[in-house]
Design an enzyme around this catalytic site. Sequence first.
Site, short mmCIF file in Angstrom:
data_model
loop_
_atom_site.label_atom_id
_atom_site.label_comp_id
_atom_site.label_asym_id
_atom_site.label_seq_id
_atom_site.Cartn_x
_atom_site.Cartn_y
_atom_site.Cartn_z
CB CYS A 55 -20.52 -40.27 -18.89
SG CYS A 55 -21.17 -41.29 -17.49
CG ASP A 62 -18.04 -36.24 -18.55
OD1 ASP A 62 -19.27 -35.71 -18.07
OD2 ASP A 62 -18.08 -37.53 -18.57
#
Length: 164
Positions: A55, A62
């Site tokens: 992120c 992620d």
Amino acid sequence: MADDREHIKGLTHLGNKETRYIFDYDPSLLETFENPNPHRDTFVKFNCPEFTSLCPITGQPDFATIYISYVPDRLMVESKSLKLYLFSFRNHGGFHEDCVNKIADDLIRLLDPKYLEVWGKFTPRGGISIDPYVNYGKKGTKWEAIAEDRLAHHDMYPEKVDNR
């Protein structure tokens, strides 16, 4: 045998016993070979269930499955180089939508395919999953209209998601 392998000359990752993993986004890792069947449209699909990026705001990881499908023209992407390229997103700070578009842009630039689509199915964070989809059809060909149609009807009937 040498004649059969003529279309894969110049590949540096495939068969290399000293593979180096790059942790920062690097599209130069991608390699191509000549399509051995340019006379026939072939739909090629890669399922990449171990994609990770970061992120750009929080730095948290992620995780996603990335689906890459394409109809090659003259060039095809070599799968080990694709694996190394996708691995290079490991420390890349990018929103889900940006990662999917970056992958599509890099592959379109590299391959000049007839058709290409990239679909990211990211695992949820904060109770929300994000599944960006992008596609491309070569302008002036039947694939341009196919891309428009697939985008217009994409995910009209989403599959049951029970693995996240």
